[in-house]
Structure formats: C-alpha cells, structure tokens
Motif scaffolding. Structure first.
Motif, short mmCIF file in Angstrom:
data_model
loop_
_atom_site.label_atom_id
_atom_site.label_comp_id
_atom_site.label_asym_id
_atom_site.label_seq_id
_atom_site.Cartn_x
_atom_site.Cartn_y
_atom_site.Cartn_z
N ASP A 126 0.82 -1.21 0.00
CA ASP A 126 0.00 0.00 0.00
C ASP A 126 0.86 1.26 0.00
N ARG A 127 1.99 1.19 0.66
CA ARG A 127 2.90 2.33 0.73
C ARG A 127 4.31 1.82 1.00
N LEU A 128 5.29 2.69 0.88
CA LEU A 128 6.68 2.28 1.08
C LEU A 128 6.94 2.02 2.57
N PRO A 129 7.79 1.04 2.88
CA PRO A 129 8.12 0.79 4.29
C PRO A 129 8.78 2.01 4.93
N GLU A 130 8.51 2.17 6.22
CA GLU A 130 9.07 3.31 6.94
C GLU A 130 10.58 3.18 7.15
N ARG A 131 11.05 1.94 7.34
CA ARG A 131 12.47 1.72 7.58
C ARG A 131 13.22 1.81 6.25
N GLN A 132 13.98 2.88 6.09
CA GLN A 132 14.75 3.14 4.88
C GLN A 132 16.12 3.66 5.29
N PRO A 133 17.13 3.50 4.42
CA PRO A 133 18.44 4.11 4.71
C PRO A 133 18.31 5.63 4.86
N THR A 134 19.22 6.19 5.60
CA THR A 134 19.15 7.62 5.89
C THR A 134 19.15 8.46 4.63
N GLU A 135 19.89 8.02 3.61
CA GLU A 135 20.03 8.82 2.39
C GLU A 135 18.70 8.94 1.64
N VAL A 136 17.88 7.90 1.64
CA VAL A 136 16.63 7.92 0.86
C VAL A 136 15.39 8.05 1.73
N ARG A 137 15.57 8.20 3.02
CA ARG A 137 14.41 8.30 3.90
C ARG A 137 13.53 9.52 3.58
N PRO A 138 14.10 10.73 3.34
CA PRO A 138 13.23 11.86 2.96
C PRO A 138 12.47 11.60 1.66
N LEU A 139 13.12 10.96 0.68
CA LEU A 139 12.44 10.66 -0.58
C LEU A 139 11.29 9.69 -0.35
N ALA A 140 11.51 8.64 0.44
CA ALA A 140 10.45 7.68 0.73
C ALA A 140 9.29 8.35 1.46
N ALA A 141 9.60 9.27 2.37
CA ALA A 141 8.54 9.97 3.09
C ALA A 141 7.69 10.82 2.14
#
Length: 361
Positions: A126-141
């Motif tokens: 349904d959506r991207l997982p919250e746990r992401q590497p620091t570099e791509v975390r803002p993009l995933a959010a």
C-alpha cells in the motif's frame, strides 16, 4: 690524448680506435665537456662527452673523450618507466574497481526503493516501508505522502461519482417508469432515449471511477474467486438450463484491477456465455508476460467474422442491432482499455464464441 701525436686508449677499447667528431670542438666554457654522441668500435651506440684543453706555449690542445654505451645509461631509465607505468596502471585499475563498487553499494538503496515502488504499483504494497536508509528516507517519506494524497483524492472522486449516480439515476428511473405507463408511441420513443441516457451515464460514471485510479489500479483481484462467485449467481439466473460449467482458472492468479470492475467485465462476458450456450461453458486464465489472459468459452451458435468486427466497434452494442452475443461488450471493452487491457472475440474450442479478456497482472 692529443690528436695526431699521442693516443692514449682505455683498456675497455681493447686496442681499437674511438671515432671522434671531425672538426674543431669549441665551447665557451672550457671546463664543461661537449656532448657528441657517436658509434663505438663494435657498431653500438655511444654517448660521448668531449673536453678540449688548450696547450701552453704553442703546444696543440689536448682532447679528452669519455664514452658509455647508450643502453647502459638509458636502459635503467626505460626500466624505471616501465615499472612506473605498470604501478600506475594497477593503481588506476584498483581505483576504478573501488569507484565501481562504491557506486553500486551507494545505489543499492535506490534500487531497493525502485523495487518497492514497483510493488506498490502492482498492488503488493500500500505504501513504502518506513524503515529506509538515511540517504533515501526523505524521498520515501515524500512518496508516501504523495500516495496518501492520491488515496484521499481517489476516495473523494469515488464519493462524488456515487453522489452523481444517486442524483441522476433515480430521476431517470422515475421518468422511464412514467413514460412506460402511458404506452403511447411517442412516449415509448422517449423511454428508449431515457434508457440510452441511463446507460451512457452509468458507462461514463464507471469510466470516471476507473480513471481516478490513474489507469492502473493498486489493488488486486483474485480471478478464480470472482469467477466462482459469478458462476453461482448465473446458475441461479439460468436454472432452467442444464449447463456444464468448468472453472479452469488457477488458484492465486490475480490481476491489477478493481474488484468491482473485474466483476463487471467478467459478468458481461460470462452472462453472454450462459445465455447463448447449449450446455457447456468454460472459463480459463493464464499468465502471459506482464498480462493475464482470461478466456470465456461456450458452445453456442457463435458469431461470424463480420459480427465479431461489428461487436468491437467502440460504442456499438450488438443487442441493439441484432440478437446474440455482445450484451455489455462495449462496456467491458472500454473498462479493459482503461486498465491497459483489451477484449477480443474468436471461435471457441466448442465451436461457439470465445471472449478473451486481457488485463495487467
């Protein structure tokens, strides 16, 4: 040695003469040897350094000549250059390999994010997982925020479509009943126009609902389950006929389609098969690349090639022009096209009609 009088030879010459340049050798600084390369007594290249010392009291000048083989002096330099080039080449190779590994490791989070986005598009997430590497975390959010906003817009669009359907269908149904009760020829013609308006409104409301998903649904529908539910309903509707129905859809086969839209497409095609079959109806499905092909077959009278081509004309309904297959076919065809699929007609293995519904997997 002094040219023309006394010649003193080095023991390395083995008694041979050393060829010196012809003519006087002059240099402003008498204390610095002059370069004059030549050829040695054995034919090998020599590096010569010649120093001329002026004589005193009218004596002839003394010429000193020192030589060394060219290979002896230039060989170590060339060897050092070769070693240096090999070392620099190895260093460059290791640096390139290190940069390649660093780039691949650095882009691994983006590749993982791409796979997750593909899963969201296919309906697996349904959506991207919250746990992401620091570099791509803002993009995933940001992507999750966009998905949430699209979901809100979709629900709003569906709500508006439902309100519009409720607001238009009831007055049209009332008007159609009122015209049918009068029984006049003029009112019967108006009733047919009202019925056509009702069909078009329902058709475009379905298009609006499906287009709000952006052409591709993030939901999945299990084909075998929907076929089984349709078969139960259609057996009751056609209880007066003995129909041998076969559900040959493999378990777990899904399509990227809204379940209601899949019911509408399959319902129209399967209803035709149950209505016009003699005694056999079979529905099968298979995965073909990125798509799923659903085949609805019957053993009825079928259609000739001209009628098949007419049935596939956009906006044409065969039930309005002649009896036979095709009731609801344009609606199923346009719904399938909204999902990037298609509807095709052919002769079935039972010598009846085969309707092929293609949808994205």
């Amino acid at each position: 040695m002094r040219r023309g009088e006394t010649v003193l030879r080095s023991g390395s010459l083995d008694g041979r003469d050393l060829a010196l340049p012809e003519g006087p050798i002059r240099r402003q600084d008498r204390n610095i040897p002059s370069p004059a390369d030549g050829t040695g007594p054995w034919g090998d290249g020599l590096i010569l350094r010649i120093l001329t010392v002026e004589g005193r009291g009218g004596t002839p000048p003394t010429i000193y000549a020192a030589s060394a083989p060219t290979a002896a002096l230039r060989g170590p330099v060339l060897e050092a250059l070769r070693t240096l080039l090999v070392c620099l080449g190895l260093i460059g190779l290791f640096l390139f390999a290190g940069v390649l590994v660093q780039v691949r490791l650095g882009l691994r989070p983006l590749r993982r994010l791409r796979d997750q986005l593909a899963a969201v598009r296919a309906g697996g997430l349904d959506r991207l997982p919250e746990r992401q590497p620091t570099e791509v975390r803002p993009l995933a959010a940001e992507i999750n925020a966009l998905l949430d906003q699209n979901g809100v817009n979709l629900e709003h669009a569906r709500s508006q479509v439902a309100n519009l359907a409720h607001g238009l269908k009831t007055p049209l149904a009332t008007l159609s009943i009122a015209l049918a009760e009068t029984g006049g020829a003029r009112d019967a013609a108006l009733a047919r126009q009202v019925d056509a308006m009702d069909r078009r409104i329902r058709h475009h409301l379905r298009r609006a609902r499906t287009a709000a998903v952006g052409g591709h649904s993030r939901t999945r529908a299990d084909v075998a389950t929907h076929v089984a539910d349709l078969a139960i309903a259609l057996r009751r509707i056609h209880a007066d006929k003995t129909i041998d129905f076969v559900n040959a859809v493999p378990d777990g086969l899904t399509v990227a389609c809204d379940p209601q839209d899949l019911d509408e497409m399959l319902g129209n095609l399967t209803e035709n098969a149950f209505k016009w079959c003699r005694e056999r109806v079979r529905i099968g499905a298979l995965r073909r690349g990125p798509d799923v092909v659903i085949r609805v077959e019957d053993d009825g009278p079928g259609l000739d090639e001209a009628s098949m081509a007419e049935a596939l004309i956009r906006g044409r309904r065969l039930d309005e022009s002649r009896p036979g297959h095709g009731f609801g076919l344009p609606i199923a065809m346009e719904l399938a096209e909204l999902y990037g699929g298609s509807v095709a007609l052919d002769v079935s293995e039972f010598k009846g009609l085969e309707a092929r519904l293609t949808l994205p997997a």
